[in-house]
Design a protein around this motif. Structure first.
Motif: not given
Length: 658
Positions: A574-584
């Protein structure tokens, strides 16, 4: 310090936090041996011991203000790490969020001291083809010239059929195409690297290359060689002489300063997928190397993969088709057993029966089946449930008509078996493997020799004498003069496999088998219809690949987009997903897995790949560092915490059950 007194070393370690260059002082006694590319031993204070590594470069400057540790020793004076291989390994590892050392371990064989002592002096003699100008028989000469002159990338549709390259030696025409491309490259003074998925294809390719190129200019690099032979051939690639280098998936990392051509045969084969971290596919490594060394790159196949189709559609690759060869004669057939008595014994449709009967009058007939053994699956005769092992619950199968049923997983014999569902004791066979099909066809066609080719019976060639060749997919031998008929019996069964690539894989398996037929010989495909049958009948597999890619693009499935799977504890993922730089960012999951871990899939566009890979690598390093800090002194290695986060880019395994 004096010039070149510092060595920058890559540590040979799977730990992601060590995936960088470390500076070491070169002691006086190692100044002559410590060259770029050699393997060394050096102290690593974080591990408290000596570690092995490669000197990547030498320098006389360093940003570190303190005193540098010194190299301990030079393991071998041979520079095994070529600059172009280091550049490729670094780029491949970065793309896959992995370690460069893990990549180099694939490309650099284990050291063998005797091979170093017996290494011959390089010939350093230029090779020039004598006689008529070299040509690639089945392709337009101008297109091939442009391919080499402009260092282009091309997807070539392989010519079908087989050809005799020397008395009694027959190979697929695709092998001749690769050999001719390699001979052209060598004549230009450059090295050619040729990759095949397995030893059967490699043997054909070696025979074709040997017919065109001097034997001393051919190097083989694969895992079937002895350690001494493989390491010796690997060392020869460093001597500056142009070679034709042949091997399997790791051959793409072979050293070649002046690389002129890289060819990958049948890139859709799953054997090109590396099972070890960072899981780099041969196709991706070849693409990276072409960009770095600006060589010609060719993907050759009978059935184009969706990955290559995407590259063609975005304009990154050109496409070429062979000329002068008539497409195979493919006949779709319904999966209904003929009323003919002998055909009913063999359980094949009348169209397949007639093709086999006529083909046997002239020569060998190929029958492709899905699985080896006698009965690939057994079921309870009373309740029809799959029969399972009483020890491990694995499925039961039967290898021969007289053998005792056994477990596919653990191998335990099913003695005194009893059904867990209904308490029944009788088994019935479901489906036919290669051995059972051979028995049935042998009774249906008495007087003809029956040959089985599968994982247990390795047969690579058969004569032109009339015979029935029962082969599992991918194990089909080459027949002298080609097969007089090809029967593909298990189409419906092959398509029943659950996988994102099932249709693509089946089309490739069937196309490769059909391509072994003699010119004009019929190929009967049983139980296959729709777009797959159309692609085979028209022999336009690229149309199917384009349609398949369009469907995946709409659903955002690979290779239309890139994917990465993150596996670990819930909080870490979960923490890794939050830190990923790509949106969306498309996030699928998490899904619970055994041992208290979860798996999450992320989907992203190709342009976001570098940023995603960089961030994932940083997260893996952080998770591994935390995991190591939790280890207790004296704790056995098996009891110490496992790495907290595992990342696999371009992983198709989660899509198996779609």
């Amino acid at each position: 310090m004096t010039e070149a007194s510092i060595a920058r070393v890559l540590i040979d370690s799977p730990l992601p936090q060590l995936d960088r260059l470390f500076d070491y002082a070169i002691p006086e006694n190692l100044r002559e041996e410590a060259r770029a590319g050699v393997r060394v031993k050096a102290p690593l204070k974080t591990l408290g011991r000596l570690v092995e590594g490669w000197i990547v470069e030498l320098t006389d400057t360093v940003g570190y203000a303190g005193k540098l540790s010194e190299l301990d020793s030079v393991i071998s004076p041979f520079p095994v790490l070529a600059p172009e291989v280091w550049t490729l390994a670094r780029a491949a590892a970065d793309r896959a969020a992995g370690n460069a050392a893990d990549v180099l371990r694939l490309g650099i064989p284990k050291r063998h001291a005797r091979a170093e002592k017996s290494l011959p002096e390089p010939a350093m003699v230029s090779y020039e083809h004598s006689g008529e100008p070299l040509a690639v028989t089945y392709f337009d000469a101008d297109s091939i010239t442009t391919l080499f002159a402009a260092n282009k990338r091309a997807a070539l549709a392989a010519p079908t059929g087989v050809v005799e390259i020397s008395p009694g030696k027959w190979v697929g025409r695709w092998a001749v195409t690769m050999a001719e491309l390699a001979a052209q490259t060598l004549a230009r003074g450059s090295t050619a690297i040729l990759a095949t998925p397995d030893f059967r294809d490699q043997e054909q390719l070696e025979a074709a290359v040997t017919a065109l190129v001097p034997e001393d200019r051919i190097l083989r690099l694969d895992a079937r060689q002895s350690v001494q032979r493989r390491y010796g051939n690997f060392l020869r690639t460093h001597d500056g002489t142009p070679y034709v280098i042949i091997g399997n998936r790791s051959v793409v990392y072979a050293p070649a300063t002046k690389l002129g051509l890289l060819v990958v045969w049948d890139d859709g084969d799953s054997l090109y997928s590396e099972n070890l971290s960072p899981y780099i596919h041969t196709r991706d490594a070849a693409l990276l190397r072409q960009e770095q060394q600006q060589c010609a790159l060719v993907f050759l196949s009978h059935s184009r993969s969706t990955e290559v189709q995407r590259l063609v559609e975005v304009g990154w690759f050109g496409a070429m088709s062979p000329g002068g060869i008539r497409p195979p004669k493919v006949i779709p057939s319904a999966n209904q057993v003929s009323q003919d008595r002998l055909a009913a014994i063999a359980r094949i449709p009348s169209a397949a029966w007639k093709a086999a009967r006529a083909g046997l009058d002239e020569g060998p007939v190929l029958v492709q089946v899905a699985r080896p053994g006698y009965a690939p699956r057994l079921a309870c005769a009373d309740c029809a449930q799959t029969a399972r092992c009483t020890t491990c619950a694995g499925p039961l199968a039967q290898r021969s008509a007289s053998s005792t049923p056994s477990c596919v997983w653990c191998g335990a014999l099913a003695v005194k078996w009893r059904c867990r569902e209904c308490d029944g004791t009788r088994l019935r066979m479901v489906g036919s493997g290669s051995a059972r099909t051979a028995d049935e066809l042998g009774r249906a066609f008495p007087g003809y020799r029956v040959i089985v080719a599968d994982g247990d019976h390795q047969v690579t060639t058969v004569s032109s004498e009339p015979s029935l060749v029962i082969a599992t997919r991918g194990a089909e031998p080459v027949a002298e003069g080609g097969y007089r008929a090809v029967l593909l019996l298990d189409g419906a069964g092959m398509l029943a496999r659950e996988s994102l690539r099932v249709s693509e894989d089946c089309l490739r398996w069937w196309s490769n088998a059909i391509a072994l037929a003699a010119d004009g010989a019929p190929a009967v495909v049983v139980g296959v219809g729709g777009a797959l049958a159309t692609a085979l009948v028209t022999w336009r597999q690229e149309d199917f690949a384009s349609s398949e890619l369009a469907d995946r693009r709409e659903l955002r499935f690979p290779p239309a987009i890139r994917v990465a799977t993150l596996t670990g504890k819930v909080a870490l993922v979960a923490a890794a997903i939050e830190q990923l730089p790509v949106e969306p960012l498309d996030v699928l999951g998490p899904v619970d897995l055994p041992d208290g871990v979860v798996r999450t899939i992320i989907r992203f566009d190709y342009k976001a790949g570098p940023a995603v890979a960089e961030q994932l690598k940083a997260l893996v390093v952080a998770a591994t560092t935390v995991s190591r800090s939790n280890r207790k002194p004296g704790m056995p290695r098996a009891s110490q915490p496992a790495p907290g986060l595992r990342v696999h880019l371009d992983d198709l395994e989660p899509f198996v059950d779609l």
